[in-house]
Scaffold this motif. Structure first.
Motif, PDB file in Angstrom:
ATOM      1  N   ARG A 180     -12.767  13.134  20.377  1.00  0.00           N
ATOM      2  CA  ARG A 180     -11.695  13.690  19.649  1.00  0.00           C
ATOM      3  C   ARG A 180     -10.596  12.902  19.865  1.00  0.00           C
ATOM      4  O   ARG A 180     -10.273  12.424  21.085  1.00  0.00           O
ATOM      5  N   ALA A 181      -9.537  13.002  18.912  1.00  0.00           N
ATOM      6  CA  ALA A 181      -8.066  12.591  19.192  1.00  0.00           C
ATOM      7  C   ALA A 181      -7.429  13.115  20.447  1.00  0.00           C
ATOM      8  O   ALA A 181      -6.741  12.262  20.862  1.00  0.00           O
ATOM      9  N   PRO A 215     -19.856  -0.002  19.779  1.00  0.00           N
ATOM     10  CA  PRO A 215     -19.721   0.330  18.219  1.00  0.00           C
ATOM     11  C   PRO A 215     -18.763   1.846  18.341  1.00  0.00           C
ATOM     12  O   PRO A 215     -17.725   1.886  17.596  1.00  0.00           O
ATOM     13  N   PRO A 216     -19.094   2.842  19.323  1.00  0.00           N
ATOM     14  CA  PRO A 216     -18.158   3.929  19.205  1.00  0.00           C
ATOM     15  C   PRO A 216     -16.764   3.514  19.418  1.00  0.00           C
ATOM     16  O   PRO A 216     -15.733   4.529  19.167  1.00  0.00           O
ATOM     17  N   LEU A 217     -16.441   2.561  20.193  1.00  0.00           N
ATOM     18  CA  LEU A 217     -15.218   2.173  20.223  1.00  0.00           C
ATOM     19  C   LEU A 217     -14.460   1.626  19.088  1.00  0.00           C
ATOM     20  O   LEU A 217     -13.085   1.683  19.219  1.00  0.00           O
ATOM     21  N   HIS A 218     -14.987   1.159  18.125  1.00  0.00           N
ATOM     22  CA  HIS A 218     -14.424   0.792  16.842  1.00  0.00           C
ATOM     23  C   HIS A 218     -13.696   1.639  16.134  1.00  0.00           C
ATOM     24  O   HIS A 218     -14.536   2.701  15.840  1.00  0.00           O
ATOM     25  N   GLN A 219     -12.561   1.501  15.936  1.00  0.00           N
ATOM     26  CA  GLN A 219     -11.635   2.586  15.046  1.00  0.00           C
ATOM     27  C   GLN A 219     -12.024   3.881  15.673  1.00  0.00           C
ATOM     28  O   GLN A 219     -12.108   4.931  14.809  1.00  0.00           O
ATOM     29  N   ALA A 220     -11.899   4.025  17.044  1.00  0.00           N
ATOM     30  CA  ALA A 220     -12.184   5.691  17.515  1.00  0.00           C
ATOM     31  C   ALA A 220     -10.841   6.343  17.311  1.00  0.00           C
ATOM     32  O   ALA A 220     -10.054   5.695  17.602  1.00  0.00           O
ATOM     33  N   ALA A 221     -11.203   7.625  17.360  1.00  0.00           N
ATOM     34  CA  ALA A 221     -10.098   8.568  17.208  1.00  0.00           C
ATOM     35  C   ALA A 221      -9.291   8.692  18.514  1.00  0.00           C
ATOM     36  O   ALA A 221      -8.452   8.884  18.881  1.00  0.00           O
ATOM     37  N   PHE A 222     -10.192   8.180  19.764  1.00  0.00           N
ATOM     38  CA  PHE A 222      -9.612   8.638  21.177  1.00  0.00           C
ATOM     39  C   PHE A 222      -9.022   7.437  21.684  1.00  0.00           C
ATOM     40  O   PHE A 222      -9.327   6.276  21.201  1.00  0.00           O
ATOM     41  N   ILE A 271      -7.371   0.256  24.629  1.00  0.00           N
ATOM     42  CA  ILE A 271      -7.878   0.355  23.237  1.00  0.00           C
ATOM     43  C   ILE A 271      -7.417   1.703  22.708  1.00  0.00           C
ATOM     44  O   ILE A 271      -7.639   2.615  22.652  1.00  0.00           O
ATOM     45  N   PRO A 272      -6.051   1.586  22.100  1.00  0.00           N
ATOM     46  CA  PRO A 272      -5.415   2.647  21.348  1.00  0.00           C
ATOM     47  C   PRO A 272      -6.207   3.206  20.115  1.00  0.00           C
ATOM     48  O   PRO A 272      -7.244   2.485  19.855  1.00  0.00           O
ATOM     49  N   PRO A 273      -5.941   4.665  19.923  1.00  0.00           N
ATOM     50  CA  PRO A 273      -7.021   5.134  18.819  1.00  0.00           C
ATOM     51  C   PRO A 273      -6.892   4.237  17.578  1.00  0.00           C
ATOM     52  O   PRO A 273      -5.740   3.607  17.227  1.00  0.00           O
TER      53      PRO A 273
END
Lengths: 281, 302
Positions: free
Chosen positions: B120-121, B198-205, B220-222
């Motif tokens: 989550r963020a 893939p989970p790092l792409h456009q991730a909320a966290f 890698i910022p959110p």
């Protein structure tokens, strides 16, 4: 995944050349050099060199070792920083942009898009540990190509045109002979159809029969592609074969220029006379 | 006598002093401001050897506050010796809560994995990095590397991918797959498997990478683009295993999938299992295959 030999397909190509340029039209010179000077500390490299290369024209620069011809070429290529002068290219900016004032990164971008260089020593222009195809891919990816199939196709086309056996396409260039390395350098240089090609002693160091073959290839490529070229050589045979117009350099200065055949028949400057005399021996 | 014994169990008995933490936080801010750029920092001596998570440890110590809950795991395994020791050290040093459940954690320090659960963020992922430089394999000269990053000149990287494809028919890079962050810098997603890219792409966290030995921090910022480098006509693929986890729940190509690792057996054969042990356990409990009371919190403060 199999760690077997090359599994990527080597595309077949047609025999027609795809290294082509639009027919020449009244366009600004491909290259204009004005008052180009280079000093290495107190030592003179070249001074007040001036010339123009029309689109599709091949211009020769001849002179003995240390005459400043390679220095001038390397200042144009961006390998060395010129001390003073002005260089413009018809394809860069509005045609009046002095490339010597560009930032280092813009200069490097120029080397990808607008200027290609073939060096006497292939290790300067190629990564010997990388395959022939990979060396061509280097220039193409730098120019923004991102499609593997199309890069392979283009590399195969170029290697076929430069008469490098296609079954050697995926071998490291280190395993190639001197003549074949020069052919790969040519293929790489022309990969993305640059408007200007700089050739620095392209056949020096090759044995006579191989040099003749490479020279034939260069002449054909210059004709086919219509690329503007500057050919730097100490060898009159090379200049005679590849260019119609040439400059003679001596001790950093341009001492004479004119049509190549005239200059060879009737040299005016004493140094040119000596040079021609020695070559005609 | 261990380092832990030497620490009096009082507040502020930290292994990292406050000014060092502040310096690391400044490097983190720079890293977030310039996504993918490797920020140098003054890596401190830690009570763990460099190469054993000293970078991640310093980063976690620098960012946790009293309300944080920390999870540390290693290769997807919470019970690993290194992970357990780091977790205990952080707890003792900073007085924070620790957990194995990624849903409860606010800071997750990891080596080799991103949790299977969607983060989550309000959570931060801290990755321990051995080799932060993605171009190390293609260029050795540090000045040239800096120039290449500065000018976004990644053609040598593309050539190495080309050569890999020609030689092997596939891109063989397994962990640390090179990715373009925010359309600008190429980073090494070291050392997570492709599965976790893939989970790092456009991730909320927020993801923070830290290499203690190489003294680099990057981020890698959110909601940042993370694109694996690949040719247009050669799609990026994650690991595929045709085996089924011994938990029995995870099947290839089924609804429930997770990253699988091979576990060699005494008789020379091997079995496959979910790499993320906490996730696997929870799935089994939910499916009624495992009695929750059988799970005991075995970790104690020594």
């Amino acid at each position: 995944m199999s760690p077997s030999a090359a599994t990527a397909p080597i595309p077949t190509t047609t025999t027609t050349s795809t290294v082509d340029y639009p027919p020449s039209s009244p366009r600004p010179p491909a290259l204009t050099v004005r008052q180009l000077s280079k000093y290495y500390g107190p030592i003179l490299g070249c001074r007040d060199v001036e010339f123009e290369v029309a689109p599709g024209e091949a211009l020769g620069i001849i002179g003995e070792s240390g005459s400043g011809k390679s220095t001038a070429m390397r200042c144009i290529a961006g390998d060395h920083d010129a001390t003073s002068g002005r260089i413009t290219m018809g394809t860069v900016g509005d045609g009046h942009t002095d490339i010597l004032t560009m930032s280092p990164s813009d200069r490097r971008a120029l080397r990808v898009k607008d200027i290609a260089v073939v060096y006497q020593d292939p290790s300067e222009g190629l990564d010997l540990g990388v395959s022939a195809g990979g060396n061509i891919a280097d220039r193409l990816t730098a120019a923004g190509w991102r499609n593997f199939g199309r890069i392979r196709e283009r590399a195969a086309e170029l290697l076929e045109r430069t008469e490098v056996p296609l079954d050697r396409m995926d071998d490291p260039v280190r395993t190639f002979s001197g003549g074949m390395r020069q052919r790969v350098q040519l293929a790489k240089a022309l990969a993305n159809r640059p408007p200007l090609l700089l050739l620095d002693e392209p056949t020096t160091g090759l044995d006579a029969s191989v040099a003749a073959g490479v020279l034939d290839l260069i002449r054909d490529l210059l004709e086919e592609t219509g690329v503007g070229a500057v050919v730097v050589s100490h060898d009159f045979k090379v200049i005679e074969m590849l260019t119609r117009r040439c400059l003679v350099m001596h001790q950093g200065h341009v001492v004479e220029q004119g049509l190549t055949d005239q200059l060879l028949e009737d040299p005016q400057h004493p140094y040119s006379q000596r040079l021609v005399g020695a070559a005609r021996g | 006598m261990t380092v832990l014994d030497a620490l009096p169990s009082v507040e502020h008995a930290a292994v990292l002093d406050e000014s060092s933490k502040r310096e690391i936080r400044r490097a983190i801010l720079t890293a977030i401001a310039v996504p993918g750029y490797q920020v140098p920092f003054g890596s401190r001596e830690m009570p763990v050897a460099r190469g054993w998570g000293s970078g991640g440890l310093q980063l976690t110590l620098a960012i946790v506050g009293p309300d944080d809950v920390v999870k540390v795991y290693d290769q997807g395994e919470d019970g690993g010796v290194n992970a357990a020791n780091l977790r205990r050290l952080i707890r003792r040093s900073e007085g924070v809560e620790t957990t194995t459940d990624p849903r409860q954690a606010t800071v997750i320090q990891t080596r080799h994995r991103v949790p299977e659960d969607e983060l989550r963020a309000d959570q931060t992922l801290v990755l321990q990095v051995p080799v932060p430089e993605p171009l190390r394999g293609v260029e050795r000269d540090m000045n040239e590397l800096r120039r290449m990053h500065a000018e976004g000149d990644y053609s040598k990287m593309w050539v190495s991918l080309y050569e890999d494809l020609v030689r092997n028919g596939v891109i063989t890079e397994t962990t640390g797959y090179p990715c373009l962050v925010g359309g600008r810098y190429v980073i090494a997603t070291t050392p997570i498997p492709r599965w976790d890219v893939p989970p790092l792409h456009q991730a909320a966290f927020l993801s923070l990478f830290s290499a203690g030995r190489e003294k680099r921090i990057y981020a890698i910022p959110p909601y940042t683009d993370v694109e694996p480098l690949t040719f247009e006509d050669v799609p990026f693929e994650v690991e595929k295993v045709s085996a089924r986890c011994r938990c029995g729940l995870v099947v290839p190509d089924g609804d429930l999938q997770s990253y699988q690792v091979e576990i060699p057996q005494q008789d020379g054969s091997s079995v496959w299992a979910c790499s993320d042990t906490d996730w696997c356990t929870r799935q089994r409990v939910e499916a009624g295959l495992l009695d929750p009371s059988a799970i005991t919190e075995t970790e104690v403060d020594l």
